[in-house]
Structures are given as C-alpha cells and as structure tokens.
Scaffold this motif. Structure first.
Motif, mmCIF file in Angstrom:
data_model
loop_
_atom_site.group_PDB
_atom_site.id
_atom_site.type_symbol
_atom_site.label_atom_id
_atom_site.label_comp_id
_atom_site.label_asym_id
_atom_site.label_seq_id
_atom_site.Cartn_x
_atom_site.Cartn_y
_atom_site.Cartn_z
ATOM 1 N N LYS A 15 -1.089 -5.227 4.982
ATOM 2 C CA LYS A 15 0.051 -4.789 4.176
ATOM 3 C C LYS A 15 -0.416 -4.121 2.888
ATOM 4 O O LYS A 15 0.088 -3.044 2.507
ATOM 5 C CB LYS A 15 0.956 -5.978 3.865
ATOM 6 N N ALA A 16 -1.360 -4.728 2.221
ATOM 7 C CA ALA A 16 -1.876 -4.172 0.974
ATOM 8 C C ALA A 16 -2.600 -2.855 1.227
ATOM 9 O O ALA A 16 -2.465 -1.894 0.454
ATOM 10 C CB ALA A 16 -2.812 -5.173 0.299
ATOM 11 N N MET A 17 -3.363 -2.779 2.325
ATOM 12 C CA MET A 17 -4.100 -1.560 2.644
ATOM 13 C C MET A 17 -3.152 -0.422 3.009
ATOM 14 O O MET A 17 -3.363 0.732 2.618
ATOM 15 C CB MET A 17 -5.089 -1.833 3.781
ATOM 16 N N GLU A 18 -2.095 -0.747 3.755
ATOM 17 C CA GLU A 18 -1.116 0.278 4.098
ATOM 18 C C GLU A 18 -0.402 0.777 2.842
ATOM 19 O O GLU A 18 -0.135 1.970 2.698
ATOM 20 C CB GLU A 18 -0.101 -0.265 5.099
ATOM 21 N N GLY A 19 -0.092 -0.144 1.938
ATOM 22 C CA GLY A 19 0.547 0.248 0.684
ATOM 23 C C GLY A 19 -0.329 1.188 -0.125
ATOM 24 O O GLY A 19 0.146 2.193 -0.670
ATOM 25 N N SER A 20 -1.610 0.875 -0.189
ATOM 26 C CA SER A 20 -2.562 1.737 -0.899
ATOM 27 C C SER A 20 -2.653 3.105 -0.240
ATOM 28 O O SER A 20 -2.707 4.145 -0.915
ATOM 29 C CB SER A 20 -3.937 1.066 -0.938
ATOM 30 N N SER A 21 -2.649 3.135 1.098
ATOM 31 C CA SER A 21 -2.735 4.392 1.836
ATOM 32 C C SER A 21 -1.518 5.268 1.580
ATOM 33 O O SER A 21 -1.629 6.487 1.414
ATOM 34 C CB SER A 21 -2.861 4.105 3.338
ATOM 35 N N HIS A 22 -0.333 4.645 1.572
ATOM 36 C CA HIS A 22 0.887 5.406 1.289
ATOM 37 C C HIS A 22 0.846 6.027 -0.100
ATOM 38 O O HIS A 22 1.316 7.154 -0.304
ATOM 39 C CB HIS A 22 2.118 4.516 1.438
ATOM 40 N N SER A 23 0.289 5.310 -1.051
ATOM 41 C CA SER A 23 0.186 5.834 -2.414
ATOM 42 C C SER A 23 -0.721 7.060 -2.450
ATOM 43 O O SER A 23 -0.420 8.051 -3.125
ATOM 44 C CB SER A 23 -0.347 4.752 -3.361
ATOM 45 N N ILE A 24 -1.838 6.989 -1.733
ATOM 46 C CA ILE A 24 -2.761 8.124 -1.669
ATOM 47 C C ILE A 24 -2.088 9.315 -1.010
ATOM 48 O O ILE A 24 -2.188 10.460 -1.479
ATOM 49 C CB ILE A 24 -4.037 7.726 -0.908
#
Length: 783
Positions: A425-434
């Motif tokens: 979840k945290a990694m997907e959130g970071s990816s969406h931000s990028i």
C-alpha cells in the motif's frame, strides 16, 4: 329491336361523357396550362426550401432521412416529366389540344400529390450510424492561429486536396490538427473524419488495419497487403466525402500500396499528414504548410496559461520568466515543459539558476532539435533520482504505446525502483505520487479515455539517449529475431524486446556473457522455445518477463538464475509446467496468472522471500498442496483460481495485504477473516461447488454463492468490505444475520434468488448510512 337499342344508347352515353371531358380540355386548355405552371413552380420552390433546410441541418454525423431522400427522387421524376410535357405544349397543334390538355392535367395532379407529401416532422435528418464523430481531446489551443486557419480553409475549399503539415518535433502539429479536426465536426462538408497515428516505425499492414478500424471494419491477417489495399480502397469509396488525417508520418509511402484513394475534386475527399520532414511532404506531392515557432508574445501567453497567473505580482519574477521562456525559442513543447517544471516556484533565485542552466544546455548549439533536448533535459535534471529512473523505464515500451497506470506502477515496484516501505500500500502510494509528478511536469502525457499514460516522442528520444549505453530498446519494431550481436553492448543493464514477432532464439550466441544485464523483457512475442544455454549469457538476471508468449516449457537452466527476483509468465496458455524453483531463493514475484500450468511448480514452498504470487485464472491447475502457502510467510499479494483445502494456511501469512481467492464454506472465510489484520484489497468468493471460478475484480468484495446460512451461524466479514453479494443462498431470513457490525464502509449490496429472505435490513442499521446501491432480484413472493 328493343333489345339492341338499350346497349346502343349506353355506348352513346359513354362516348358522350368522354367527349365532353375532352371538349373541356379543348376549351379550358389555357387554364390547365396555367395550373400546370403554378404546380411546377410550387414544387420547385418547396424543393429549394428543403434543400436549404437540409444544408442547414446536415452537419457532420447526420444523414438525410430515407423518406426525405425518396421524396427528392419523386420530385426529380415529376419535374422531369413536367419538362417533357412542357416541350409538347410548345410544339402542340390546336387540333390536338384536347389530348394535350389531359396530359397537362395528369402532370399537374401528380406534382400536387408530391408537393402534399413533402411534410416531414422532426426535421430532415437523423443520426448517421456510420459516421465517426468524436471530439478529440486537446488542451486549450494558444497561438498558431494562422496555421490553423490556413489548413481549415484548404480543407473547406476545392483548390487543395492533399496537405502536408510539417515542422520540428514539439512545434504543435498534432495539437493544431486536433483543433482543425474539431472545427470540421461543426461543418456539413464532410461525412466522416478519420484520424490515424502512424509513428516512426512504418508498417503498411498496421496502417491499413488502423484505417479500417476507424471505419469500424476489419482486415484479415491472413491476406496480403495487396489484397488488403484493394479492400481498404473499396471501404473508403463507400464513405464518399471524408478527411483522412495521418499524424506523425516519418517517411514517404505509396497511397496505392496502402489502399488510400487519391483525393480529387470529384470524390470530395481530403488527405492531411503531419511530419517533421519537409522531404516527406515534397516527395508525396502534398501542399506544404510549415508550422513555425511561436512569437515571444504567443510563447508567453502559452507559458502563463500553464504556469499560472498567480505567480505574476512580482515584477522581478515576471522579467525572469520572460528570460527563461526566451531560451525556449518559441517551441511550444519546450515552453510547456518549462512551465510544468517551474510551476509554483516563486523564489527569484530558482529562476536565475534555471536560466543559467538552460543557457548552459544550449550554448553554441544552433539546431532547434538540440534546444528542445536541452529544455527537456533541464526538466529531467530537476527530478529526484528515483523519479528519473521511473521516467526512463517508460521508454522501454514501444513508441506511442499507451501504458496503463496500474501496470507501470507494478513494473516500477518489480524493478526495485520504489524503495521497500514495508507494505504494498505504501509503495503503491509512493508510485502514484511519482506518476502524478511526471504528468504535472509534462514529461508523461495523460490519455483521456483510459487510465493510461503516454511518453511524447521527444521525451522518449531523450530517455533513450540518456540510457543509450545501458538500455537496448527494440520494442514494437516488428522484429522476427533477436537483434544483431554487435548491438548487445557489454555494459547493457536492460533489454526490451517486447511487442515483436520473435518466434525463435538461436541455439548459440557468439558473444560473451553480460554480467551487468539485470532486466530482460520478451513479453508479447510468439516465442515457442528457449534454448537450454540461453540463460547462461545472463548470470545476474533479476527480472525476466516472458508474459504472453507461446512457450510450452522453460529450460532447466532457469533454475541457475539464483539472483532472479521477478519471473513473469502471465498469459502463457501453452505452458503446462515449470522446472524446479527451489534454487531461486531471491525470487520475490512469481506471476502465473492466465497460464496453462497444471500443477504447482516443485520447490515453490522453499521460496521464503516471495512477496507476490499470482495464480489467477489458472483453470488447469489441480490444486495447491497442503502446507505450501503457510511457508510463504512474506507473501503480500496472493491471487488464486483453486479453492483452499484449508484456510488455516493463510493464518501464517501475517504480511498479506492483497487477497483474491475462494473458500469452500463459511467456516473457511471465518478462519481467514477472524485472524486477519485489515487487508488493503480483497475479492473473495464463498461457494461449495467446484465450478469454474474467475476471481472477482472489484476491490473489497465478498460474494456468497449457493451457500446455506442457518439462523445463528456466525459469519465474519473482512474489515473494509465495500461490496457484498449473496446469490441463491438458503436459510437466511435477513442480511443482518451476516456479521455486518464491522462492515462500516459498505457501499453496495446485491441479493439475488435468496428465496427464504423475509427482509433486507432491520429498521436500525448503521450500514444504511454508507450504502450507495442495493440490487434485489429473482425473489419469490410470500403470501
């Protein structure tokens, strides 16, 4: 004698009646002619009025009603006949006026009847089902007014049939043509507008199929391009007046070879292409329209429309902005890129630094393409390292490829570009931000219709230039074999050969090993076999993508790839089994979704570092051996086709965040849900039958199918459930008998065929506050 007189008198009376009528035609011949002329004039006037009305109503995407078309044909026939009668009148003799008068009267009555039929309610046109009338999405067009008007006038006029819009990359050719296309939608001149993007890798068959697709037709892969050209030509002939726009053409080609009709004044068709090459326009004999760079005023207007007017109160900042925009030399892409990069930057020192860097990038360079590269490189350099790597990864896809956002985010995580953060979840959130940052900086383009992104040609060129020693990218190039050995540089880290036609790999390769190569992408190739020695050339391979290939087996040598972290075999329907995986201790992701595997690979239970296991829609898989899943204690993502024999295994998976699967009974669901922390995403089916199961795609979804739920049965639902479905379930009298106390986010509920249900919710139910939809069907009435 009396018997003869009666019939004779009847004959005399009959002849007398007709004689008197003919005498009337003789006496009032002039009146009949006047009536005839008036009827003819009335019909012509009504026809002219309808023609004007039809012209006003017949916009793009509309067609005349069939009854209107039939009426015009009748008018044409009757007026033609009237002209014939008029010729007879001018030549007629006095003695034959009676016969001629009858002819005039008949023509008059026929015209009056047609005139009376001309009564059409609701207008003269209807929607044309064959017309493709789609407004192309484009940002607000700033500048380039002269070019847009010039092209539009050529298309609306009759003097020019073929137009070549040319200019350097990033000048705005595509944006201009989208605007012209949308203006044409409001006109009635053309019946169809056809837009096709050609791109750098020119392929006649692809172009033929793309044009046919725009006509909502298909061309067979089994037929030659010559046959397809003939069929496409016939399709286009049937369209009558159309405009065909070919965007991003890189080399000249024969219209005849493709099957494109030569536009002429007679057929009313127009052809437009956009290209970076003046030579392409000249060699194809098109009217040249060169798109020039913006004036400084236009460039500033474009810049302020993108960077935001809220940054203007500071005069010093405004003057620095003008200096920065001046370095873009009026190139729209460069201006937009600069604006995206500097949006929200209000510190004058940051702008001064930006100007210095821009001037350094293009110092002593006079070629405009290099200036664009300098601006793009400037924007790229402003990114953080992780953002840069994510952008460069997008260049591994074919040119103009639309990449689903979920897919590219998954790829970034597979590649290890996103830092390990303890949870998906945290990694997907970071990816969406990028992803959002790259879009906002105009380095990636949004696709409006689908949740996809695209990479602009120039941005992709820049990325490939930056990675030219590390990346070998031949994606979507219609390759039938591996690239030549001299192209495999010793410093290669990533090779992308996806979306090609490679069916075989040579038994041996006359080259050294590639110790730096960590990523090999061979997906979407008709590859049937991999030689046993192939993986020996890539001893440090970490990511191997063989998805959607025709492989029937993998060589045993894959077991020697001990550094492999990602193995993707999704969509490999011909693949029945895998070699032993026990040595792949570094493996974090194994994707066998939609594959043809029949049994779980040997050694799977030893992959203790596995985070992701996809067995979705593996319909040939007989089952998962007991004890296998419980040993994969680091699993975060699990998707299965088979029903679990025992849900107890999942209790050991404390890191599980995403789960798509099926349980035999309510007890299995309870075991799973009672010991689980909150899942990030889940889709669960509870069904006793062993029919074919396709995991539900909706997130946070639980479905009970053909399950008996008795009063007093405890049912535990996972936290965060948003959708609940009960199909043909027995015993349940109220949905409240299901454990809804923790369903605080329930949005949708479906109940179908639950024959013993007496009421849905009790009068007091907290779930009603969040519920957005309730679907009830197939219930028996209780008397």
């Amino acid at each position: 004698m009396a018997e003869l007189i009666g019939p004779i008198l009847d004959v005399i009376k009959f002849i007398g009646r007709h004689a008197s009528k003919y005498l009337k035609f003789q006496r009032k011949f002039t009146e009949y002619v006047d009536d005839f002329n008036q009827a003819q004039a009335d019909l012509r006037a009504k026809e002219a009025d309808f023609q004007q009305q039809l012209k006003d109503e017949h916009h793009f995407g509309k067609m005349p009603k069939q009854e209107v078309q039939r009426w015009f044909k009748k008018v044409e026939q009757k007026l033609g006949h009237a002209q014939h009668v008029e010729d007879k009148i001018s030549k007629g003799k006095y003695l034959f006026r009676s016969c001629l008068g009858k002819l005039v009267d008949e023509a008059t009555q026929a015209m009056k009847e047609v005139h009376a039929e001309g009564n059409f309610s609701g207008g003269l046109v209807v929607n044309d089902p064959s017309a493709i009338a789609v407004n192309l999405l484009t940002p607000e067009v700033v500048g380039a007014t002269n070019f847009r008007d010039e092209i539009f006038q050529y298309l609306m006029g009759d003097a020019v049939e073929s137009i070549g819009v040319w200019g350097m990359g990033g000048i705005g050719k595509t944006t201009i043509m989208k605007d012209v296309h949308n203006r044409l939608l409001k006109e009635s001149k053309f019946r169809k507008l056809i837009w096709v993007t050609v791109s750098q890798v020119f392929d006649i068959r692809k172009l033929q199929k793309d044009i046919a697709s725009q006509l909502e037709r298909n061309l067979s892969d089994d037929e030659s391009t010559i046959v397809c050209a003939g069929k496409l030509s016939e399709m286009l002939k049937g369209q009558m007046r159309y405009v065909l726009i070919l965007d991003d053409v890189w080399r000249s080609f024969s219209l005849e070879d493709v099957g494109i009709l030569e536009p002429t004044t007679n057929n009313g068709c127009k052809l437009v292409l956009t290209t970076r090459s003046e030579r392409v326009v000249e060699s194809m004999g098109f009217k040249k329209v060169k798109v020039h760079c913006f004036s400084m005023e236009e460039a500033m207007n474009l810049f302020f429309s993108k960077v935001g007017q809220d940054m203007l109160p500071n005069p010093t900042l405004e003057s620095l902005m003008k200096l920065a925009v001046r370095e873009c030399d009026g190139l729209p892409l460069a201006v937009v890129t600069l604006a995206g990069c500097m949006r929200g930057k209000a510190d004058p020192r940051m702008w001064e630094n930006a100007i210095d860097e821009l001037r350094g990038s293009i110092r002593n360079i006079h070629d405009m393409e290099d200036k664009v590269y300098g601006c793009l490189k400037f924007s790229y350099d402003r990114l953080q390292g992780i953002d840069q790597d994510c952008l460069l990864y997008c260049a591994l896809y074919p040119e103009d490829h639309e990449i689903y956002k979920d897919e590219i985010i998954e790829k970034w995580m597979e590649e290890g570009l996103i830092d390990e953060m303890g949870s998906r979840k945290a990694m997907e959130g970071s990816s969406h931000s990028i992803l959002q940052k790259l879009e906002e900086n105009c380095l990636l383009e949004r696709v409006q219709v689908r949740p996809c992104i695209k990479m602009h040609d120039l941005v992709r060129d820049m990325a490939l230039h930056i990675t030219r020693k590390r990346f070998l990218v031949k994606a979507g190039m219609q390759l039938e074999e591996l690239p030549n050995e001299e192209e495999w540089g010793k410093d290669l880290e990533t090779v992308s050969l996806m979306h090609n036609s490679i069916s075989t790999i040579p038994k041996t390769m006359n080259c050294l090993k590639f110790p730096k190569l960590t990523t090999l992408l061979l997906s979407w190739n008709p590859l049937k076999e991999i030689p046993e020695s192939f993986f020996e050339y890539f001893p440090n391979l970490k990511l191997l993508d063989l998805s959607y290939t025709h492989l029937e087996s993998l060589p045993n040598s894959i077991s020697s790839l001990e550094k492999l972290t990602v193995l993707l075999l999704m969509g490999c329907w011909c693949l029945k089994s895998l070699p032993c995986l026990s040595k792949l201790q570094a493996l974090k992701k194994l994707d066998l979704g939609h594959s043809g595997i029949e049994k779980i690979p040997q050694g799977l239970e030893m992959l203790v570092n596995l985070r992701y296991l996809n067995l979705k829609r593996t319909s040939h898989l007989t089952g998962i051996p007991a004890g296998t899943l419980s040993k994969l204690c680091r699993l975060q993502y699990l998707s299965m086709h088979s029903k679990l024999r025992s849900a107890e295994e999942l209790r050991e998976l404390n890191k599980l965040e995403v789960f798509y699967g099926c349980f035999h009974n309510v007890g299995g669901l309870n075991t799973f849900a009672s010991k689980r922390k909150t899942l990030y995403k889940f889709s669960i089916l509870v069904c006793s039958k062993i029919d074919s199961f396709r995991p539900l795609t909706s997130s946070n979804f639980v479905r009970f199918k053909e399950i008996k739920i008795d009063v007093g049965d405890e049912i535990i639902l996972p936290y965060g459930i948003e959708e609940l479905s009960l199909l043909e379930c027995k015993g349940m009298r109220s949905i409240n008998e299901i454990g809804l106390r923790d369903a605080t986010a329930l949005k949708g509920c479906e109940l179908r065929g639950c024959s013993e249900l007496e009421f849905v919710f009790p009068s007091k139910c907290d779930q009603l506050q969040t519920l957005e939809s309730l679907n009830l069907s197939e219930f028996e009435s209780h008397s």
